[in-house]
Design a protein around this motif. Structure first.
Motif, PDB file in Angstrom:
ATOM      1  N   SER A 138       0.873  -0.933   0.492  1.00 14.01           N
ATOM      2  CA  SER A 138       0.179  -0.126   0.058  1.00 14.01           C
ATOM      3  C   SER A 138       1.011   1.273  -0.217  1.00 14.01           C
ATOM      4  O   SER A 138       0.926   2.183  -1.080  1.00 14.01           O
ATOM      5  CB  SER A 138      -0.654  -0.097   0.753  1.00 14.01           C
ATOM      6  N   GLY A 139       1.856   1.398   0.797  1.00 11.42           N
ATOM      7  CA  GLY A 139       3.344   2.642   0.822  1.00 11.42           C
ATOM      8  C   GLY A 139       3.701   2.271  -0.235  1.00 11.42           C
ATOM      9  O   GLY A 139       3.099   3.754  -0.849  1.00 11.42           O
ATOM     10  N   ASN A 140       3.968   1.939  -1.159  1.00 10.18           N
ATOM     11  CA  ASN A 140       4.491   2.040  -2.805  1.00 10.18           C
ATOM     12  C   ASN A 140       3.124   2.805  -3.666  1.00 10.18           C
ATOM     13  O   ASN A 140       3.345   4.233  -4.645  1.00 10.18           O
ATOM     14  CB  ASN A 140       4.486   0.930  -3.957  1.00 10.18           C
ATOM     15  N   GLU A 141       1.648   2.137  -3.181  1.00  6.14           N
ATOM     16  CA  GLU A 141       0.323   2.722  -4.011  1.00  6.14           C
ATOM     17  C   GLU A 141       0.360   4.509  -3.153  1.00  6.14           C
ATOM     18  O   GLU A 141       0.157   5.343  -4.203  1.00  6.14           O
ATOM     19  CB  GLU A 141      -0.350   2.606  -4.257  1.00  6.14           C
ATOM     20  N   HIS A 142       0.844   4.676  -2.253  1.00  8.39           N
ATOM     21  CA  HIS A 142       0.387   5.762  -1.651  1.00  8.39           C
ATOM     22  C   HIS A 142       1.299   6.864  -1.969  1.00  8.39           C
ATOM     23  O   HIS A 142       1.307   8.591  -2.414  1.00  8.39           O
ATOM     24  CB  HIS A 142       1.016   6.540  -0.207  1.00  8.39           C
ATOM     25  N   ILE A 143       2.891   6.774  -2.768  1.00  8.46           N
ATOM     26  CA  ILE A 143       3.780   7.725  -2.565  1.00  8.46           C
ATOM     27  C   ILE A 143       3.238   7.676  -4.545  1.00  8.46           C
ATOM     28  O   ILE A 143       3.944   8.852  -4.489  1.00  8.46           O
ATOM     29  CB  ILE A 143       5.537   6.460  -2.580  1.00  8.46           C
ATOM     30  N   THR A 144       3.171   7.393  -4.804  1.00  6.98           N
ATOM     31  CA  THR A 144       2.692   7.548  -6.243  1.00  6.98           C
ATOM     32  C   THR A 144       1.744   8.684  -6.593  1.00  6.98           C
ATOM     33  O   THR A 144       2.351   9.588  -7.381  1.00  6.98           O
ATOM     34  CB  THR A 144       2.875   5.981  -6.966  1.00  6.98           C
ATOM     35  N   ASN A 145       0.648   8.566  -5.861  1.00  4.46           N
ATOM     36  CA  ASN A 145      -0.086   9.162  -6.387  1.00  4.46           C
ATOM     37  C   ASN A 145       0.058  10.304  -5.336  1.00  4.46           C
ATOM     38  O   ASN A 145      -0.511  11.944  -6.367  1.00  4.46           O
ATOM     39  CB  ASN A 145      -1.657   8.741  -4.748  1.00  4.46           C
ATOM     40  N   GLN A 146       0.958  10.601  -4.719  1.00  3.10           N
ATOM     41  CA  GLN A 146       1.479  12.350  -3.778  1.00  3.10           C
ATOM     42  C   GLN A 146       2.264  12.442  -3.995  1.00  3.10           C
ATOM     43  O   GLN A 146       2.160  13.830  -4.426  1.00  3.10           O
ATOM     44  CB  GLN A 146       1.769  11.473  -2.777  1.00  3.10           C
ATOM     45  N   LYS A 147       3.189  12.068  -4.948  1.00  7.52           N
ATOM     46  CA  LYS A 147       3.765  12.995  -5.906  1.00  7.52           C
ATOM     47  C   LYS A 147       3.014  13.403  -7.391  1.00  7.52           C
ATOM     48  O   LYS A 147       2.659  15.251  -7.578  1.00  7.52           O
ATOM     49  CB  LYS A 147       4.600  11.528  -7.004  1.00  7.52           C
ATOM     50  N   ALA A 148       2.414  13.018  -7.575  1.00  6.30           N
ATOM     51  CA  ALA A 148       0.806  13.669  -8.735  1.00  6.30           C
ATOM     52  C   ALA A 148       0.577  15.100  -8.297  1.00  6.30           C
ATOM     53  O   ALA A 148       0.277  15.990  -8.763  1.00  6.30           O
ATOM     54  CB  ALA A 148      -0.060  12.790  -9.922  1.00  6.30           C
ATOM     55  N   LEU A 149      -0.018  15.185  -6.658  1.00  6.44           N
ATOM     56  CA  LEU A 149      -0.426  16.000  -6.114  1.00  6.44           C
ATOM     57  C   LEU A 149       0.466  17.525  -5.781  1.00  6.44           C
ATOM     58  O   LEU A 149      -0.275  18.382  -6.071  1.00  6.44           O
ATOM     59  CB  LEU A 149      -1.324  15.521  -4.547  1.00  6.44           C
ATOM     60  N   VAL A 150       1.604  16.869  -5.822  1.00  6.68           N
ATOM     61  CA  VAL A 150       2.607  18.051  -5.656  1.00  6.68           C
ATOM     62  C   VAL A 150       2.296  18.565  -6.792  1.00  6.68           C
ATOM     63  O   VAL A 150       2.696  19.823  -6.844  1.00  6.68           O
ATOM     64  CB  VAL A 150       3.728  16.921  -4.966  1.00  6.68           C
ATOM     65  N   GLU A 151       2.684  17.781  -7.908  1.00  4.80           N
ATOM     66  CA  GLU A 151       2.946  18.526  -9.312  1.00  4.80           C
ATOM     67  C   GLU A 151       1.957  19.448  -9.720  1.00  4.80           C
ATOM     68  O   GLU A 151       1.608  21.042 -10.052  1.00  4.80           O
ATOM     69  CB  GLU A 151       2.834  17.254 -10.433  1.00  4.80           C
ATOM     70  N   GLN A 152       0.189  18.745  -9.300  1.00  4.69           N
ATOM     71  CA  GLN A 152      -0.369  19.817  -9.606  1.00  4.69           C
ATOM     72  C   GLN A 152      -0.718  21.606  -9.009  1.00  4.69           C
ATOM     73  O   GLN A 152      -1.203  22.301  -9.088  1.00  4.69           O
ATOM     74  CB  GLN A 152      -1.603  19.290  -8.696  1.00  4.69           C
ATOM     75  N   ALA A 153      -0.697  20.987  -7.440  1.00  4.08           N
ATOM     76  CA  ALA A 153      -0.110  22.415  -6.429  1.00  4.08           C
ATOM     77  C   ALA A 153       0.485  23.422  -7.127  1.00  4.08           C
ATOM     78  O   ALA A 153       0.784  24.483  -7.263  1.00  4.08           O
ATOM     79  CB  ALA A 153       0.577  22.203  -4.958  1.00  4.08           C
ATOM     80  N   ILE A 154       1.442  23.068  -8.195  1.00  2.86           N
ATOM     81  CA  ILE A 154       2.742  23.942  -8.702  1.00  2.86           C
ATOM     82  C   ILE A 154       1.940  24.452  -9.392  1.00  2.86           C
ATOM     83  O   ILE A 154       2.364  26.041  -9.554  1.00  2.86           O
ATOM     84  CB  ILE A 154       3.970  23.062  -8.344  1.00  2.86           C
ATOM     85  N   SER A 155       1.787  23.844 -10.567  1.00  2.63           N
ATOM     86  CA  SER A 155       0.800  24.493 -11.468  1.00  2.63           C
ATOM     87  C   SER A 155      -0.083  25.357 -10.613  1.00  2.63           C
ATOM     88  O   SER A 155      -0.128  26.608 -11.876  1.00  2.63           O
ATOM     89  CB  SER A 155      -0.281  23.844 -12.751  1.00  2.63           C
TER      90      SER A 155
END
Length: 992
Positions: free
Chosen positions: A269-286
């Motif tokens: 589950s941890g590997n899946e959460h890290i992948t999703n969190q990286k996408a959210l960080v990119e969305q906030a920078i835009s």
């Protein structure tokens, strides 16, 4: 105390009547049906709390026909000198209130209930507290007209004694004596019940020693089982210790396996959460870049919005000022218009006023002339009505109206004469059987002699039979009576048969004589009964003689009553009234008065009296109708005159009112002119204020252009404002999203380390645990648990038995205590039984009789003086045993006593009046009511009774002391009008 007045509203025939009383004797007079007795009933209802149903069958009948509610108010002064008013309503709701006079008015006293009100009134009247006011009124103070003789003439001595014991308030002793008889029976029955209960309980307690022995055995068995259970429990605890360790090893192993599987799942589950969190960080920078680009447009939008708010407020102020200027213009125009209107109205009203005054002056002159003519007409009509009232007054004074009050005495006397004649006829019929009874009684001596002869013959035969039986017994022994040895002649026993035949013959003869004696006994009893009947015939002759003597006395009374009725005078006075007043309309009705002949048998005289009474009654009714019609014929024109007079009075009042209206109109004209001037001043002030507001309106000229300019700016910058608002939340969330990503990476590294440690520890635990040893220990535990459960069940049963035996022993010991308690209660009840017997036989049994004797002696002394004054006879009035009225006098040198049927109606009535006056004095009543106390009294006795009342009122020693404050009487007798303090004629007060 003194009753001052009574006010009745909607009570029977009294629509609205107020009557005032004086101290001393008050006599109520008036024709029958006018409501005299109703006054007494109303005082009893309002002042003494008597139930209205004691007067009438239905409470509604106590009210005036058509009325839903009535009220009675009695004003009186108490012994304390204060004035009170007691009022009581009839209908729903019924209120009973007492008020005290204070400062010219009456202040209602605050009472919690009617019992408290009654107690307060009883205190003010100074009456006994032990008996209700209603009972004291009905029994002594104001007995109803139909109950005046009441208990005095009861035939049954027991009922008469009960009635007067109740009146004197001593019936409680007799009731206590009767009541305690039942109490003694109850105590005796209670003792029997308790003794039966004790016997039953002693049988139950007999098993107590056996139950105590059983309890000891159960206690020993319980101790043995407890020791065995403790041993088994200890072994089970040791096995549980080993088993707990094995369970802990097993549970630890299973828990570690579960934890290792959880760690592996968490890593995935941890590997899946890290992948999703990286996408959210990119969305906030835009989003942060987009917000910076839209910021200048957003700031211009907010500035324009602020300026628009200020401009809108100025626009509102401009509109308000514009509205105010318009209102001032309207106010100026309205004021000018109103001023013109008031001026026109003042001119019009002034013209109408002058015309109205001229018309009113003419109308007043016409009304004045018509009023003078009507007054003269009213005077003439009133004189005619007064003459008619004189005719009616003359009719009411005729002796014709006295017939209903006199004829009952003659009727009672005739009925008594008829009753005496019937009794004499019946008793003479009974004497016809005397001859037969006399002949039967004469055979008594002869029958007794015959019976004695038959009895002697029967005794002789019975003696012979006894001798035969003795001879038979000796011969049956076989001995010769001469040689005293066995008789050779009786070998075959045949000679003994002769005795049987002889005995049967003697039995038949004895039985015949017994039947003869029985027949003689019956005939002797009949002859003796005939002798007793002859004594009855002697008494019957004495009764006939007494009845004939009484008939002579009654016939003398009849002659006196016929004289009082004076048929000839009644006819003559009626004809004189018609002639003197010229009432020809009534002459035909006067033909009903046919002279009655009171001769012949009493029943024929009764029929003649009934016919005479009916003729008098019909004549009174018909003449009353004729006079009523005559009065109506006079009243109707007077009513029309009064109606016309009222109409003229109303017209006069209307003219006066119009004069006042004209004065008011003049005031209104002046007011209108003043109002016109005020309106013009208001118009000038409004115009001046409007000019000032127009100068202030110029400063708002450029407000609309500024609003349009700022709305255009706001429209151009609105897209940037919206884009900034959408991007700003995501841009602000960037630091938090970066921090969360770092936490997820750190957590994954920790999970990898935990996985390696748990895998190593799992290998160690799998080597230390044995599943076979664990199963064996479980079997040992189950065996020990089974044994322990069996022991606990056994102990539980023992405990239940112990509880049952203990409870049973406790119940038996409690029953032992109850036996002792009930034995004590039996002893106490036996003592109470002895006490009740003592009180009933030594106290309660005699007190009532002693008190009765004392009261009768005291009342007899007072009543005797009053009776002698009323009767003017040398007779002594004595209130005897069982409250019997007894008159004593001397006859032929010996004391003679007469009572009950031996007394005339006048003697009974005089005695009852005297006793009632003495009773009132004994109970302490200061006020009394007598409704027609002259019933059955001749003219002499009625006059004497009136003088007796006056003598009491003045406190003459030869009668009695002045014990009352007020005495109220209803009577048609003129004797009372001569001695009274006040005569109240209800026919005059009616309807006031």
């Amino acid at each position: 105390m003194q009753i001052l007045s009574i006010h009745l509203k909607n009570i029977k025939s009294h629509r609205d009547s107020e009557i005032h009383f004086s101290p001393g004797i008050n006599v109520l007079s008036g024709p029958n049906g006018i409501g005299k007795s109703t006054i007494f009933e109303a005082i009893g209802y309002a002042m003494f709390g008597v139930d209205a149903r004691d007067f009438v069958s239905n409470v509604d009948r106590f009210l005036t026909i058509g009325a839903k509610r009535g009220e009675i108010a009695v004003v009186f002064t108490a012994d304390d000198g204060e004035t009170y008013r007691v009022s009581r309503t009839v209908g729903t709701p019924a209120n009973w209130r007492l008020a005290k006079e204070t400062g010219g008015g009456f202040e209602i006293e605050d009472h919690a209930n009617i019992e408290e009100t009654e107690a307060r009134i009883k205190e003010l009247l100074g009456l006994a507290a032990g008996r209700s006011l209603a009972e004291q009124f009905k029994l002594v103070i104001g007995p109803f007209q139909n109950e005046f003789l009441g208990p005095f003439v009861l035939k049954q001595q027991s009922k008469r004694k009960e009635a007067f014991d109740e009146i004197l308030g001593i019936d409680s002793w007799r009731k206590t004596f009767d009541g305690t008889k039942e109490l003694g029976t109850i105590i005796k029955a209670k003792i029997g019940t308790l003794e039966a209960e004790i016997a039953g309980k002693e049988e139950r307690v007999a098993v107590l020693p056996e139950r105590q022995k059983e309890l000891a055995g159960l206690n020993e068995e319980q101790a043995s089982k407890i020791a065995e259970l403790e041993s088994t429990t200890a072994a089970l605890a040791l096995v549980n210790g080993h088993l707990q360790k094995m369970e802990e090893q097993k549970n630890g192993l299973e828990a570690l396996r579960s934890e290792l599987a959880q760690v592996l799942q968490s890593i995935t589950s941890g590997n899946e959460h890290i992948t999703n969190q990286k996408a959210l960080v990119e969305q906030a920078i835009s989003a942060a870049r987009a917000a910076e680009e839209a910021r200048p447009g957003k700031e211009r939008f907010e500035t324009a919005e602020k300026q628009l708010a200020e401009l809108r407020e100025r626009e509102k102020a401009k509109l308000a000022l514009e509205k105010e200027i318009a209102e001032l213009g309207n106010r100026q125009a309205s004021a000018l218009q109103a001023a013109d209107h008031e001026e026109k109205e003042a001119v019009a009203q002034e013209k109408a006023l002058k015309e109205g005054i001229a018309v009113l002056d003419k109308q007043e002159e016409v009304l004045k002339q018509a009023s003078s003519a009507l007054l003269e007409k009213e005077k003439m009509q009133q004189e005619a009505i007064d003459r008619q009232r004189e005719v009616e007054a003359g009719f009411r004074e005729l002796s014709l109206h006295q017939v209903p009050s006199i004829s009952p005495y003659l009727k009672v006397t005739l009925e008594k004469l008829n009753e005496i004649d019937n009794l004499v006829h019946q008793k003479n019929a009974l004497l016809l059987a005397e001859k037969d009874w006399k002949e039967k009684a004469a055979t008594l001596d002869h029958l007794r002699k015959e019976r004695e002869a038959a009895q002697a013959e029967k005794a002789k035969l019975e003696g012979t039979r006894v001798g035969i039986i003795e001879g038979e017994q000796k011969l049956a022994e076989g001995l010769c009576p001469f040689f005293q040895e066995q008789c050779g002649n009786l070998g075959g026993k045949a000679s003994l048969e002769v005795f049987g035949t002889k005995k049967r013959q003697l039995d038949a003869l004895i039985e015949g004589h017994a039947r003869t004696i029985a027949t003689m006994d019956k005939k002797i009893a009949e002859a003796e009964a005939a002798g007793k009947e002859m004594e009855k015939f002697r008494l019957l002759r004495n009764e006939i003689a007494n009845l004939e003597k009484e008939r002579l006395e009654r016939d003398k009374e009849r002659i006196e009553h016929v004289k009082l009725l004076d048929v000839t005078s009644v006819i003559a006075t009626f004809e004189h009234w018609m002639d003197s007043h010229g009432v020809e309309q009534c002459r035909k009705e006067g033909e009903r008065l046919i002279a009655a002949e009171f001769t012949g048998p009493p029943n024929e005289q009764l029929a003649a009296l009934k016919h005479w009474e009916q003729g008098c009654h019909d004549l009174v009714e018909m003449v009353g109708l004729i006079l009523g019609k005559m009065q109506t014929a006079l009243d109707e024109p007077m009513t029309a005159i009064k109606a016309e007079k009222a109409r003229m009075d109303a017209a006069s009042e209307e003219m006066e009112r119009r004069r006042l209206e004209f004065s008011e109109t003049e005031k209104r004209i002046t007011g209108r002119r003043q109002a016109a001037a005020t309106h013009r001043e208001t118009a000038t002030a409004a115009d001046k204020e409007k000019q000032g507001q127009l100068a202030a309106f110029a400063q708002y000229a450029h407000v609309e252009a500024s609003i349009t300019e700022n709305e255009n700016v706001k429209k151009l910058t609105q897209p940037d404002h919206e884009r900034f608002l959408q991007a700003e939340p995501l841009a602000l969330d960037l630091p938090k999203r970066q921090e969360t990503l770092a936490k997820y990476v750190k957590r994954l590294e920790d999970l990898e380390k935990d996985k390696t440690a748990k895998q190593a520890k799992l290998g160690e635990l799998e080597g230390a645990y044995s599943a076979e040893a664990h199963a064996e220990t479980m079997k040992n535990k189950e065996a020990l648990q089974t044994g322990e459960a069996a022991l606990r069940e056994s102990l539980n049963n023992l405990s239940q038995n112990l509880k049952r035996i203990t409870a049973e022993i406790a119940e038996l010991e409690r029953i032992q205590g109850e036996i002792k308690s009930k034995q004590s209660e039996v002893q106490a009840l036996k003592k109470k039984e002895e006490l009740v017997k003592f009180l009933r036989n030594k106290v309660f049994k005699n007190v009532s009789a002693q008190l009765s004797e004392r009261f009768r002696e005291e009342i007899s002394l007072r009543a005797d003086s009053i009776y002698r004054t009323i009767a003017e006879a040398d007779e002594e009035l004595y209130w005897g045993d069982n409250y019997q009225i007894v008159l004593r006098d001397m006859s032929d040198g010996a004391i003679r006593e007469r009572s009950d049927d031996q007394l005339s109606g006048g003697q009974v009535m005089s005695a009852v009046v005297a006793l009632r006056l003495a009773l009132l004095q004994t109970i302490g009543a200061r006020v009394a009511f007598f409704d027609e106390p002259t019933s059955n009294l001749d003219a002499s006795r009625r006059s004497n009774l009136a003088q007796a009342f006056r003598a009491i009122d003045h406190g003459k020693e030869e009668v009695t002391e002045h014990w009352y404050d007020q005495l109220f009487l209803i009577s048609h007798d003129v004797s009372f009008t001569e001695i009274t303090d006040q005569v109240i004629d209800l026919s005059e007060d009616k309807g006031n």
